[in-house]
Motif scaffolding. Structure first.
Motif, PDB file in Angstrom:
ATOM      1  N   ASN A 168      -3.917   5.880   7.027  1.00  0.00           N
ATOM      2  CA  ASN A 168      -3.675   6.331   5.653  1.00  0.00           C
ATOM      3  C   ASN A 168      -5.022   6.421   4.934  1.00  0.00           C
ATOM      4  OD1 ASN A 168      -0.484   6.040   5.309  1.00  0.00           O
ATOM      5  ND2 ASN A 168      -1.219   4.289   6.482  1.00  0.00           N
ATOM      6  N   THR A 198       0.809  -1.218   0.000  1.00  0.00           N
ATOM      7  CA  THR A 198       0.000   0.000   0.000  1.00  0.00           C
ATOM      8  C   THR A 198       0.844   1.269   0.000  1.00  0.00           C
ATOM      9  OG1 THR A 198      -0.153  -0.067   2.425  1.00  0.00           O
ATOM     10  CG2 THR A 198      -1.963  -1.073   1.168  1.00  0.00           C
ATOM     11  N   HIS A 232     -10.358   4.808  -0.281  1.00  0.00           N
ATOM     12  CA  HIS A 232     -10.912   5.041  -1.618  1.00  0.00           C
ATOM     13  C   HIS A 232     -10.200   4.206  -2.679  1.00  0.00           C
ATOM     14  CE1 HIS A 232     -12.989   8.352   0.307  1.00  0.00           C
ATOM     15  NE2 HIS A 232     -11.826   8.786   0.763  1.00  0.00           N
ATOM     16  N   ASN A 233      -9.363   3.280  -2.218  1.00  0.00           N
ATOM     17  CA  ASN A 233      -8.602   2.437  -3.141  1.00  0.00           C
ATOM     18  C   ASN A 233      -9.254   1.054  -3.186  1.00  0.00           C
ATOM     19  OD1 ASN A 233      -6.530   0.472  -4.006  1.00  0.00           O
ATOM     20  ND2 ASN A 233      -5.170   2.245  -4.019  1.00  0.00           N
ATOM     21  N   GLN A 236      -6.367   7.738   2.476  1.00  0.00           N
ATOM     22  CA  GLN A 236      -6.507   7.607   1.022  1.00  0.00           C
ATOM     23  C   GLN A 236      -6.769   6.163   0.610  1.00  0.00           C
ATOM     24  OE1 GLN A 236      -3.684   8.130   2.578  1.00  0.00           O
ATOM     25  NE2 GLN A 236      -2.072   6.798   1.747  1.00  0.00           N
ATOM     26  N   THR A 295     -16.890   2.551   0.930  1.00  0.00           N
ATOM     27  CA  THR A 295     -15.630   2.180   0.297  1.00  0.00           C
ATOM     28  C   THR A 295     -15.919   1.413  -0.989  1.00  0.00           C
ATOM     29  OG1 THR A 295     -15.570   0.194   1.665  1.00  0.00           O
ATOM     30  CG2 THR A 295     -14.331   2.088   2.450  1.00  0.00           C
TER      31      THR A 295
END
Length: 335
Positions: free
Chosen positions: A242, A194, A247-248, A244, A291
């Motif tokens: 983390n 990641t 949204h991955n 961000q 998500t």
């Protein structure tokens, strides 16, 4: 570029001479070998010392000793703290390396720019099937998206050994092995996947992984379940730290898949109904809203939002269907 090779030592008297000799015989010139004696109960360190004393390269060796047994994670962490190389390389004391292993990996490091460099490996010893070989071609992945996608698709292994990891990358992200659990490599590699932005791949063999009868991977105990549960909890913590990653779709799907695999494993292998129920209630709290997940994963997250008993029963009823559907999704891919 200097490479620090870290070897935790515990109960390896039968294998340590082969392991240490394979490091000292590396064709790559600029290495340091860091041996961490984790209070080994046998003669591992005496055997090691004899090998080192007879070898012309003995000046590249550092030895650390624990005052009490702390486990492999702490031994690796202390080795990382003592390392002075540009790259870190982890090696288990019962495995060994081909002579050109470090040379091949360094050559694929993009002149020291790659955060990670992975090599392929071969198994030795026990004839049990072992299908985690590297499934990527030699080359360089130049984005985190490509790295995480390859990890999501199971194209590289979850063991922490047999990869160069840039020491500055480890320090910048304050990465350390989580102490006191089994399956710590699964958490470590999730964190690497990641965070890394550049990864080199070497499809030649750079590691010999030795399988033994009765090894830690061959039996499941309560400690394995506890370790897996802690891995899932720490993955949740890593994602929270983390944001961000929420949204991955690759990171979140890996996280959801790990939760599902853990629950499936304890359903099948644990006879402790109270522990199974406790584990489900713990997993249900490790939940993120809004998500990007595939449809079956989104359906299963509904179970986590229901009251405990209702969610647990619905989850069990849905498990078989979810498993078949999820396997199809992973096989087809939905990138």
């Amino acid at each position: 570029m200097k490479v620090s090779i870290i070897i935790p030592v515990y109960g390896a008297e039968q294998y340590i001479a082969t392991c240490v000799t394979s490091v000292l015989n590396q064709s790559y010139p600029d290495i340091e070998m860091i041996l961490v004696d984790d209070c080994s109960p046998d003669n591992s360190m005496q055997v090691t010392q004899k090998v080192i004393d007879r070898h012309p390269r003995r000046g590249c060796v550092k030895m650390l000793s624990h005052e009490r047994n702390q486990g492999q994670s702490c031994a690796r962490n202390n080795g990382i703290e003592a390392a002075t190389g540009d790259y870190i390389y982890l090696l288990d004391s019962d495995d060994f390396l081909p002579a050109d292993a470090i040379q091949l990996l360094v050559q694929q490091s993009a002149n020291g720019q790659a955060d990670l460099v992975l090599g392929n490996y071969e198994t030795r010893g026990d004839k049990r099937p072992f299908n985690e070989l590297l499934k990527l071609h030699t080359g360089i992945l130049k984005s985190n998206k490509a790295i995480l996608k390859s990890f999501y698709h199971g194209q590289w292994y979850v063991m922490a050994c047999n990869m160069l990891i840039k020491r500055s990358f480890i320090q910048n992200h304050n990465l350390r092995f989580y102490p006191g659990i089994l399956h710590e490599d699964e958490l470590w590699n999730f964190q690497l996947a990641t965070l890394a932005s550049t990864m080199g791949i070497v499809n030649d063999t750079t590691y010999y992984y030795v399988l033994h009868k009765g090894a830690i991977t061959s039996s499941i105990t309560q400690r394995h379940f506890d370790g897996l549960l802690e891995v899932v909890a720490q993955m949740h913590r890593h994602i929270t730290a983390n944001p961000q990653l929420m949204h991955n779709k690759y990171a979140m799907s890996i996280f959801e898949k790990k939760k599902f695999r853990f629950l499936q494993k304890i359903y099948k292998r644990s006879d402790n109904a109270a522990y199974v129920s406790h584990a489900f209630m713990h997993i249900k709290r490790l939940y993120f809203k809004h998500t990007p997940l595939c449809l079956p994963q989104r359906i299963v997250t509904v179970c986590y939002q229901l009251p405990g008993k209702a969610g647990y029963k619905l989850y069990r009823a849905f498990e078989w269907f979810y498993y078949k559907w999820l396997r199809l999704k992973f096989h087809l891919g939905y990138a």
